[in-house]
Design a protein around this motif. Structure first.
Motif, PDB file in Angstrom:
ATOM      1  N   ALA A 118     -91.236 -23.398 -26.746  1.00  0.00           N
ATOM      2  CA  ALA A 118     -91.864 -23.596 -25.433  1.00  0.00           C
ATOM      3  C   ALA A 118     -93.366 -23.794 -25.597  1.00  0.00           C
ATOM      4  N   ILE A 119     -93.894 -24.799 -24.875  1.00  0.00           N
ATOM      5  CA  ILE A 119     -95.344 -24.939 -24.728  1.00  0.00           C
ATOM      6  C   ILE A 119     -95.625 -24.432 -23.325  1.00  0.00           C
ATOM      7  N   SER A 120     -96.184 -23.240 -23.257  1.00  0.00           N
ATOM      8  CA  SER A 120     -96.237 -22.535 -21.979  1.00  0.00           C
ATOM      9  C   SER A 120     -97.669 -22.154 -21.633  1.00  0.00           C
ATOM     10  N   GLY A 121     -97.853 -21.658 -20.402  1.00  0.00           N
ATOM     11  CA  GLY A 121     -99.180 -21.253 -19.938  1.00  0.00           C
ATOM     12  C   GLY A 121     -99.364 -21.700 -18.505  1.00  0.00           C
ATOM     13  N   GLY A 122    -100.278 -21.053 -17.801  1.00  0.00           N
ATOM     14  CA  GLY A 122    -100.469 -21.337 -16.379  1.00  0.00           C
ATOM     15  C   GLY A 122    -101.076 -22.711 -16.120  1.00  0.00           C
ATOM     16  N   ILE A 123    -101.060 -23.074 -14.860  1.00  0.00           N
ATOM     17  CA  ILE A 123    -101.578 -24.391 -14.443  1.00  0.00           C
ATOM     18  C   ILE A 123    -103.006 -24.624 -14.976  1.00  0.00           C
ATOM     19  N   GLY A 124    -103.201 -25.807 -15.535  1.00  0.00           N
ATOM     20  CA  GLY A 124    -104.533 -26.222 -15.976  1.00  0.00           C
ATOM     21  C   GLY A 124    -104.959 -25.697 -17.334  1.00  0.00           C
ATOM     22  N   ALA A 157     -94.775 -24.343 -17.103  1.00  0.00           N
ATOM     23  CA  ALA A 157     -95.795 -23.407 -16.603  1.00  0.00           C
ATOM     24  C   ALA A 157     -95.165 -22.069 -16.247  1.00  0.00           C
ATOM     25  N   ILE A 158     -93.821 -22.061 -16.111  1.00  0.00           N
ATOM     26  CA  ILE A 158     -93.175 -20.848 -15.595  1.00  0.00           C
ATOM     27  C   ILE A 158     -92.000 -20.465 -16.493  1.00  0.00           C
ATOM     28  N   LEU A 159     -92.346 -20.156 -17.723  1.00  0.00           N
ATOM     29  CA  LEU A 159     -91.344 -19.860 -18.756  1.00  0.00           C
ATOM     30  C   LEU A 159     -90.388 -18.743 -18.335  1.00  0.00           C
ATOM     31  N   TYR A 160     -90.943 -17.633 -17.860  1.00  0.00           N
ATOM     32  CA  TYR A 160     -90.107 -16.456 -17.583  1.00  0.00           C
ATOM     33  C   TYR A 160     -89.407 -16.571 -16.223  1.00  0.00           C
ATOM     34  N   GLN A 161     -90.125 -17.071 -15.210  1.00  0.00           N
ATOM     35  CA  GLN A 161     -89.515 -17.242 -13.877  1.00  0.00           C
ATOM     36  C   GLN A 161     -88.291 -18.149 -13.949  1.00  0.00           C
ATOM     37  N   SER A 162     -88.370 -19.166 -14.809  1.00  0.00           N
ATOM     38  CA  SER A 162     -87.295 -20.163 -14.861  1.00  0.00           C
ATOM     39  C   SER A 162     -86.138 -19.721 -15.750  1.00  0.00           C
ATOM     40  N   GLY A 163     -86.322 -18.621 -16.487  1.00  0.00           N
ATOM     41  CA  GLY A 163     -85.268 -18.156 -17.400  1.00  0.00           C
ATOM     42  C   GLY A 163     -85.231 -18.947 -18.698  1.00  0.00           C
ATOM     43  N   PHE A 208     -95.324 -13.153 -10.960  1.00  0.00           N
ATOM     44  CA  PHE A 208     -94.077 -12.794 -11.658  1.00  0.00           C
ATOM     45  C   PHE A 208     -94.405 -12.054 -12.956  1.00  0.00           C
ATOM     46  N   ILE A 209     -93.898 -10.834 -13.071  1.00  0.00           N
ATOM     47  CA  ILE A 209     -94.125 -10.058 -14.302  1.00  0.00           C
ATOM     48  C   ILE A 209     -92.793  -9.982 -15.058  1.00  0.00           C
ATOM     49  N   PRO A 210     -92.727 -10.561 -16.271  1.00  0.00           N
ATOM     50  CA  PRO A 210     -91.460 -10.526 -17.002  1.00  0.00           C
ATOM     51  C   PRO A 210     -91.132  -9.117 -17.489  1.00  0.00           C
ATOM     52  N   ASP A 211     -89.833  -8.836 -17.616  1.00  0.00           N
ATOM     53  CA  ASP A 211     -89.403  -7.525 -18.131  1.00  0.00           C
ATOM     54  C   ASP A 211     -89.952  -7.301 -19.534  1.00  0.00           C
TER      55      ASP A 211
END
Ligand code: COD
Ligand code: ATP
Length: 196
Positions: A4-10, A111-117, A160-163
């Protein structure tokens, strides 16, 4: 292997994705694939009209993205309902794309690695990181948004806070000072060494 290439917007995920693509790796872009899935699946559009907001679907059956953004980035419950409608379809689409690519070294930008599962589907995470002020400035310039529009998107993502974080996370700093290319090459080399 799926990374995953992840991280918040921008933060610069797309810039990192483009470098990785130029090196020859396949990259699945969640934002654009999700848009195609939403545009072409009439049951998803019906669910959005019923469960998110009827005004987000135009009379001729198209998704009004500006309206949908206003609704979901101003109402976290509505965003969660939208996510529940769309994300299982995105996960299925990613799984079949990965299969079609022979499950070789592939990347997924989100942008939403954990929210999207999607965190459950990837072997490694590259967390692209940049200072908040810089992210806000970048998106204001890129999208023509005002500050509050960017901050509402960041707030939706940060809420969203991941477990638990993914077991294998590598940080890529994109603060406009530290060069990206050596960090990407180092990340790729570490993997190659691990598989020798
Ligand atoms: C809200 C929508 C209509 C905005 O569309 P628009 O074309 O203006 O922007 P785009 O899709 O390029 O997204 C812009 C940015 O918003 C952020 N974003 C997108 N979806 C989400 C979400 N569900 N939660 C938090 N942030 C999101 C991302 O940082 C993204 O880069 C659109 O993003 C959408 O339909 N999102 C739901 C589908 C989804 O979750 N996609 C992400 C991949 S799973
Ligand atoms: N190191 C950098 N130097 C200069 N500009 C940059 C840099 N990194 C990113 N940018 C610019 O900042 C903006 C945001 O970057 P990018 O689109 O890659 O972010 P993103 O994380 O993919 O955002 P989103 O979540 O919205 O998709 C773009 O206009 C991009 O060109």
């Amino acid at each position: 292997m799926l990374t995953a290439i992840s991280g918040g917007i921008g933060c610069g995920k797309t810039v990192v994705s483009h470098i990785v693509m130029a090196m020859g790796y396949p990259v699945y872009d969640c934002d654009s694939r999700a848009a195609v899935i939403m545009d072409t699946d009439s049951s998803i559009k019906r669910d959005i009209a019923v469960k998110v907001h009827s005004g987000c679907i135009t009379d001729d059956g198209r998704i009004d993205r500006r309206r949908l953004s206003e609704v979901v980035f101003g109402d976290y419950e509505a965003l969660q309902r939208l996510n529940a409608i769309v994300h299982s379809a995105v996960r299925r689409d990613l799984a079949s794309w990965y299969e079609c690519n022979g499950k070789v070294d592939c990347f997924v930008e989100t942008a939403i690695l954990y929210q999207s599962g999607l965190d459950k589907m990837v072997d490694e995470v590259w967390e692209v990181d940049a200072p908040l002020d810089l992210r806000v400035e970048r998106v204001m310039v890129r999208n023509g948004f005002d500050r509050s529009q960017v901050l509402s998107r960041i707030a939706s993502q940060d809420r969203f806070i991941p477990d638990s974080p993914h077991r294998c996370v590598r940080r890529i700093v994109n603060d406009g000072v530290e060069p990206l290319l050596p960090q990407i090459e180092a990340a790729l080399n570490t993997r190659i060494m691990a598989h020798i």
